[in-house]
Design a protein around this motif. Structure first.
Motif, PDB file in Angstrom:
ATOM      1  N   SER A 248      23.620 -30.572  58.663  1.00 25.45           N
ATOM      2  CA  SER A 248      23.700 -30.763  59.533  1.00 25.45           C
ATOM      3  C   SER A 248      23.283 -31.692  60.639  1.00 25.45           C
ATOM      4  CB  SER A 248      24.049 -29.623  60.286  1.00 25.45           C
ATOM      5  OG  SER A 248      22.606 -28.896  61.003  1.00 25.45           O
ATOM      6  N   GLU A 251      20.165 -29.861  60.967  1.00 26.68           N
ATOM      7  CA  GLU A 251      18.975 -29.262  59.788  1.00 26.68           C
ATOM      8  C   GLU A 251      18.415 -30.913  59.989  1.00 26.68           C
ATOM      9  OE1 GLU A 251      22.107 -27.146  57.025  1.00 26.68           O
ATOM     10  OE2 GLU A 251      22.189 -28.609  56.636  1.00 26.68           O
ATOM     11  N   GLN A 273      23.850 -22.606  64.641  1.00 22.38           N
ATOM     12  CA  GLN A 273      22.891 -22.670  64.353  1.00 22.38           C
ATOM     13  C   GLN A 273      21.858 -23.297  66.038  1.00 22.38           C
ATOM     14  OE1 GLN A 273      23.455 -26.689  62.829  1.00 22.38           O
ATOM     15  NE2 GLN A 273      24.262 -25.364  60.361  1.00 22.38           N
ATOM     16  N   ILE A 278      18.074 -22.672  61.782  1.00 24.23           N
ATOM     17  CA  ILE A 278      18.479 -23.035  60.116  1.00 24.23           C
ATOM     18  C   ILE A 278      17.907 -21.753  59.075  1.00 24.23           C
ATOM     19  CG2 ILE A 278      19.358 -25.093  61.386  1.00 24.23           C
ATOM     20  CD1 ILE A 278      17.101 -26.047  61.400  1.00 24.23           C
TER      21      ILE A 278
END
Length: 359
Positions: A248, A251, A273, A278
């Motif tokens: 993502s 991330e 998130q 995360i």
């Protein structure tokens, strides 16, 4: 394998050719280290014509790009470019890309070579807005003139005042007698310079003109290997290595190109998130002992438990140490964390550091 319009030129220059993203591409000419330092200290010329180029225009073009990309297209003005990504429906990344606003209702989108068909299909799937889409990838060439001397070299070939084009801005002008060249203050090396887009028919002419104009400044042809070490020292992600369909933007540290003041694919996933945090993240690391980290090497903790993996790694020509990017579990992705990289059955100590590795 496809070939760029400059393939014969690369062969004539003695480049080592390798298959990459469906193309026969030059991986190096005189050597990775020499090419790397040429770009950091003088200038280097890259053929990156394998990249994909789409034109998206007409009524609905803004709405389409606004929905399929994470960044806010509405902040773009004519002559400005924007780094962004295409999220998939599961919270991963289809590709990262650059969106150029040519004029009202006309955008130029540059995507990664290995993802041209995939990106085209993904964007097309959401084109319920009636935008006109043109895939010009096979018709256009792209040269990257990079390094501290790059602007000075390119300026010899154009009447366009390059000093008036800020970073991530562009114009369309004449270069070495070739009209309609997109002149963009962008690049993937972190050493400054320009990227120019033009019709394939003018590729050899422009390559030769740039090499000749830069001869006294030390410009040399550079391949994909140096492009990789250069981007890695600056902490730039590479699709397929550091980011992919399962990573993502949160991330990947790309929260800064994920704008929640609009609607877009997977917005709810990313918002969650952002709110909840995360559990894994891409980080930079430097080895504390000798070794060269490589893609997919395991990352472990002090007890030898696997906590992640290396996504990109190299021996830094500038710092002369092993460094790289890894995706690591919480809480080890915190700056300063001690981790270990498994290099040939040996756990080499490393430290999580802030990127870029080289200023």
């Amino acid at each position: 394998m496809k070939k760029t319009a400059l393939y014969e030129k690369h062969v004539a220059l003695g480049a080592k050719i390798v298959p990459f993203a469906g193309y026969d591409m030059p991986v190096q000419y005189s050597g990775v280290t020499e090419e790397h330092f040429a770009v950091r200290e003088k200038a280097g010329l890259f053929d990156v014509s394998h990249m994909g180029q789409f034109f998206i225009e007409g009524a609905g073009s803004r709405e389409l790009l606004q929905y399929v990309t994470t960044n806010n297209v509405d902040t773009l003005e004519n002559g400005k470019a924007q780094y962004s990504c295409l999220p998939n429906e599961d919270g991963g990344i289809v590709d990262d890309l650059i969106v150029y606003k040519m004029e009202e209702d006309k955008y130029f989108v540059v995507v990664n070579a290995s993802n041209i068909e995939k990106d085209w299909n993904h964007i097309s799937k959401y084109n319920t807005f009636g935008a006109k889409m043109t895939n010009s990838s096979d018709d256009m060439s792209l040269l990257a003139i990079q390094g501290p001397k790059a602007t000075e070299i390119l300026q010899k070939l154009t009447e366009t005042n390059l000093s008036e084009i800020p970073y991530y801005n562009f114009t369309v002008g004449n270069v070495a007698g070739v009209e309609n060249v997109i002149i963009s203050n962008t690049g993937y090396t972190g050493s400054g310079g320009f990227e120019i887009y033009f019709d394939n028919a003018n590729a050899v002419k422009l390559w030769d003109a740039i090499i000749e104009a830069g001869a006294e400044d030390g410009i040399i042809p550079c391949g994909l290997a140096a492009r990789d070490t250069l981007r890695l020292e600056k902490g730039f992600c590479l699709y397929g290595m550091d980011i992919n369909d399962e990573t993502s933007p949160m991330e990947a540290g790309l929260g800064w190109i994920t704008k929640f003041d609009k609607d877009f694919v997977s917005k709810e996933i990313f918002a969650k998130q952002k709110e909840e945090g995360i559990t894994k993240k891409l980080v930079g690391f430097e080895l504390q002992d000798k070794g060269v980290p490589r893609h997919d090497y395991a990352v472990v903790d002090a007890e030898g438990k696997i906590i992640g993996k290396v996504t990109s790694g190299t021996q830094s020509p500038m710092k002369k140490i092993g460094l790289g990017i890894a995706i690591i579990d919480k809480p080890y992705f915190k700056l300063g964390s001690e981790i270990f990289i498994q290099v040939r059955n040996k756990n080499i100590p490393a430290k999580v550091v802030k990127m870029p590795f080289v200023a």
